[in-house]
Design a protein around this motif. Sequence first.
Motif, PDB file in Angstrom:
ATOM      1  N   ARG A   1       0.844  -1.191   0.000  1.00 56.77           N
ATOM      2  CA  ARG A   1       0.000   0.000   0.000  1.00 56.77           C
ATOM      3  C   ARG A   1       0.880   1.241   0.000  1.00 56.77           C
ATOM      4  O   ARG A   1       2.064   1.181   0.359  1.00 56.77           O
ATOM      5  CB  ARG A   1      -0.911   0.020   1.241  1.00 56.77           C
ATOM      6  CG  ARG A   1      -1.894  -1.113   1.324  1.00 56.77           C
ATOM      7  CD  ARG A   1      -2.603  -1.086   2.674  1.00 56.77           C
ATOM      8  NE  ARG A   1      -1.659  -1.266   3.766  1.00 56.77           N
ATOM      9  CZ  ARG A   1      -1.347  -2.425   4.303  1.00 56.77           C
ATOM     10  NH1 ARG A   1      -1.921  -3.525   3.866  1.00 56.77           N
ATOM     11  NH2 ARG A   1      -0.479  -2.499   5.293  1.00 56.77           N
ATOM     12  N   LEU A   2       0.289   2.359  -0.357  1.00 52.73           N
ATOM     13  CA  LEU A   2       1.000   3.627  -0.251  1.00 52.73           C
ATOM     14  C   LEU A   2       1.372   3.895   1.207  1.00 52.73           C
ATOM     15  O   LEU A   2       0.595   3.614   2.115  1.00 52.73           O
ATOM     16  CB  LEU A   2       0.130   4.771  -0.779  1.00 52.73           C
ATOM     17  CG  LEU A   2      -0.147   4.782  -2.285  1.00 52.73           C
ATOM     18  CD1 LEU A   2      -1.150   5.873  -2.622  1.00 52.73           C
ATOM     19  CD2 LEU A   2       1.133   4.972  -3.081  1.00 52.73           C
ATOM     20  N   ASP A   3       2.564   4.401   1.417  1.00 51.99           N
ATOM     21  CA  ASP A   3       3.091   4.765   2.734  1.00 51.99           C
ATOM     22  C   ASP A   3       3.447   3.556   3.584  1.00 51.99           C
ATOM     23  O   ASP A   3       3.735   3.705   4.772  1.00 51.99           O
ATOM     24  CB  ASP A   3       2.108   5.671   3.486  1.00 51.99           C
ATOM     25  CG  ASP A   3       2.823   6.620   4.433  1.00 51.99           C
ATOM     26  OD1 ASP A   3       3.911   7.103   4.074  1.00 51.99           O
ATOM     27  OD2 ASP A   3       2.310   6.872   5.535  1.00 51.99           O
TER      28      ASP A   3
ATOM     29  N   GLY B   1      12.670   2.028   3.528  1.00 51.72           N
ATOM     30  CA  GLY B   1      11.988   3.214   3.032  1.00 51.72           C
ATOM     31  C   GLY B   1      10.478   3.049   3.052  1.00 51.72           C
ATOM     32  O   GLY B   1       9.947   2.043   3.545  1.00 51.72           O
ATOM     33  N   ARG B   2       9.793   4.032   2.491  1.00 50.55           N
ATOM     34  CA  ARG B   2       8.328   4.039   2.414  1.00 50.55           C
ATOM     35  C   ARG B   2       7.876   4.031   0.962  1.00 50.55           C
ATOM     36  O   ARG B   2       8.544   4.596   0.096  1.00 50.55           O
ATOM     37  CB  ARG B   2       7.757   5.288   3.106  1.00 50.55           C
ATOM     38  CG  ARG B   2       7.798   5.248   4.614  1.00 50.55           C
ATOM     39  CD  ARG B   2       7.210   6.526   5.206  1.00 50.55           C
ATOM     40  NE  ARG B   2       7.139   6.463   6.650  1.00 50.55           N
ATOM     41  CZ  ARG B   2       6.120   5.952   7.339  1.00 50.55           C
ATOM     42  NH1 ARG B   2       5.074   5.471   6.694  1.00 50.55           N
ATOM     43  NH2 ARG B   2       6.123   5.932   8.653  1.00 50.55           N
TER      44      ARG B   2
ATOM     45  N   ILE C   1      10.091   3.945  -4.066  1.00 50.82           N
ATOM     46  CA  ILE C   1      10.302   3.846  -2.623  1.00 50.82           C
ATOM     47  C   ILE C   1      11.157   5.029  -2.186  1.00 50.82           C
ATOM     48  O   ILE C   1      12.258   5.231  -2.712  1.00 50.82           O
ATOM     49  CB  ILE C   1      10.991   2.527  -2.248  1.00 50.82           C
ATOM     50  CG1 ILE C   1      10.170   1.332  -2.763  1.00 50.82           C
ATOM     51  CG2 ILE C   1      11.197   2.434  -0.744  1.00 50.82           C
ATOM     52  CD1 ILE C   1      10.861   0.004  -2.565  1.00 50.82           C
ATOM     53  N   ARG C   2      10.653   5.818  -1.251  1.00 52.91           N
ATOM     54  CA  ARG C   2      11.424   6.925  -0.685  1.00 52.91           C
ATOM     55  C   ARG C   2      12.268   6.384   0.465  1.00 52.91           C
ATOM     56  O   ARG C   2      11.749   6.018   1.506  1.00 52.91           O
ATOM     57  CB  ARG C   2      10.491   8.033  -0.195  1.00 52.91           C
ATOM     58  CG  ARG C   2      11.253   9.277   0.261  1.00 52.91           C
ATOM     59  CD  ARG C   2      10.328  10.372   0.759  1.00 52.91           C
ATOM     60  NE  ARG C   2       9.797  10.087   2.079  1.00 52.91           N
ATOM     61  CZ  ARG C   2       8.539   9.783   2.330  1.00 52.91           C
ATOM     62  NH1 ARG C   2       7.655   9.690   1.354  1.00 52.91           N
ATOM     63  NH2 ARG C   2       8.129   9.544   3.574  1.00 52.91           N
ATOM     64  N   LEU C   3      13.574   6.332   0.251  1.00 48.93           N
ATOM     65  CA  LEU C   3      14.468   5.756   1.242  1.00 48.93           C
ATOM     66  C   LEU C   3      14.679   6.721   2.403  1.00 48.93           C
ATOM     67  O   LEU C   3      14.338   7.908   2.325  1.00 48.93           O
ATOM     68  CB  LEU C   3      15.806   5.399   0.594  1.00 48.93           C
ATOM     69  CG  LEU C   3      15.721   4.417  -0.597  1.00 48.93           C
ATOM     70  CD1 LEU C   3      17.103   4.133  -1.142  1.00 48.93           C
ATOM     71  CD2 LEU C   3      15.015   3.136  -0.201  1.00 48.93           C
ATOM     72  N   TRP C   4      15.258   6.226   3.466  1.00 47.95           N
ATOM     73  CA  TRP C   4      15.408   7.005   4.696  1.00 47.95           C
ATOM     74  C   TRP C   4      16.270   8.247   4.496  1.00 47.95           C
ATOM     75  O   TRP C   4      16.116   9.243   5.191  1.00 47.95           O
ATOM     76  CB  TRP C   4      16.014   6.131   5.792  1.00 47.95           C
ATOM     77  CG  TRP C   4      17.410   5.668   5.484  1.00 47.95           C
ATOM     78  CD1 TRP C   4      17.759   4.557   4.779  1.00 47.95           C
ATOM     79  CD2 TRP C   4      18.628   6.308   5.849  1.00 47.95           C
ATOM     80  NE1 TRP C   4      19.110   4.459   4.673  1.00 47.95           N
ATOM     81  CE2 TRP C   4      19.685   5.521   5.330  1.00 47.95           C
ATOM     82  CE3 TRP C   4      18.945   7.465   6.556  1.00 47.95           C
ATOM     83  CZ2 TRP C   4      21.016   5.855   5.492  1.00 47.95           C
ATOM     84  CZ3 TRP C   4      20.280   7.807   6.727  1.00 47.95           C
ATOM     85  CH2 TRP C   4      21.294   6.999   6.207  1.00 47.95           C
TER      86      TRP C   4
END
Length: 357
Positions: free
Chosen positions: A199-201, A211-212, A223-226
Motif C-alpha cells: 500500500r501507499l506509505d 523506506g516508504r 520507494i522513498r528511502l530514509w
Amino acid sequence: MSVRSPGDWPILVISVIGSILLVEVARRVLNRVGRKWALARHLVEHCTWAAFSVAAVVAFNVAFQPGMFGDSASDRSVAGTVERILGLVTIIAVTWLIVQATYALTDVVLDRLVLVEGERNRRARRIMTQIALVRRIAAAGIIVIAVGAMLFSFPQVRALGAGLLASAGIAGAVVGIAAQPTIGNVLAGLQLAFSDALRLDDVVVVEDEWGRIEELTLTYVVIRLWDERRLVLPVSYFTQNPFENWTRHGSRVLAVVYLRVDWSVPVPKLRDGLYEFLQANPLWDQKDWTLQVTDVLPNGLVELRALMSAADAPSSWDLKCDVREFLVDFVRDNYPDSLPRFRVETPESRLGVPDNK
C-alpha cells in the motif's frame, strides 16, 4: 451554402472571448466556495486550463461557418481542413477535461483518507492505493477511446477498419508477445493493489534498503528511502522476490537495541533505568518494552537486548537511537567497570605472578 459576411469573424472572436470569460467567472466563484467545499477547490486546481480550452473550442465550433473563408473550391477545402482540425482539438480538450475532473473527484476522497489515523490507517492506505491505480486505468481507457475517435474521424481510417478487424487476431498475438513484460507489470500492479500486499506509505525493506512506498503505479513502484533517495523498481519485482513489509497489519513497530557489555553489569539496575527513560520519552507508545540478556558472546562479552514499541517506523528509528544513547551514557557514567573489556590470560597470571610492568 453559407455566404461570407463581414461580421462573421468578429462574432466568432467575441464568442470565444465570452466563453473564456464565463469560465473565468465560474473559476472565481468556485475558488471562493472552495474554502469550505473541497470538491470546488480540487476542480479549480485540476480543471481550470482544461475548461478554458473546452470553452474556447466549443465556442469556435458553434460560431464557425464554412462559408467564412469564401465560396471557391480552394476556400471550401481550407474550411474543411479547419473543421477537421477543430473536431480533433475538441476531442482532445474534452478528454483532457474529463480526465482532470476524474482526478479532482478522486482527490476529495484521497484527502479524507490521508487524515485517517490509528487502527483504521491501514485500511485507508489500502483504499488510497486502489483508488490511485483505478483512476490511472480509467484515464488510460479514456485516452484510448479518445485516440480511437480521432482516428475514425478520418474517412481513410474508417475504410481500413474491415481489413484491420480481419487481421486483428494476428496483430493481437504479435502485440501480446512484444508487450508481454509490460502486460505482466500491469497485472502485477493490479495484484499488489487488490491483494493488499503493498500500500501507499507502507514501510518496506527492499534490496537491504529501508523506506516508504511513495508511488505505486501500474508499471513501477517508487520507494522513498530514509536518506531521501528514491528506489524505483518494476511492479513485477514485488510479485517475484521476497521483501519485508513492516506495516502489513499495522503501523506499530518494535525497536531493538543491542548492547555488548562486561559480565559485571547490573542488569536489574539497567532495566530500571531504561523503564524510567522510556516513561519520559514521547516516542514510546506506552505499550511494550523489555531488557533481556540474550547471549554470551565468544569474546567474553554479554549481549543485552532492549525492546520497545513505537507508533510507526520513523518514531521507532528515533526511539531506538535515543535508547542506545541513553544506555551508553548510563553504563559509562554509573558503571564504568562494566564497559566492554577483553581479558587475556598469560602463564604468569595463571601462576599468580604479579605483573611489575
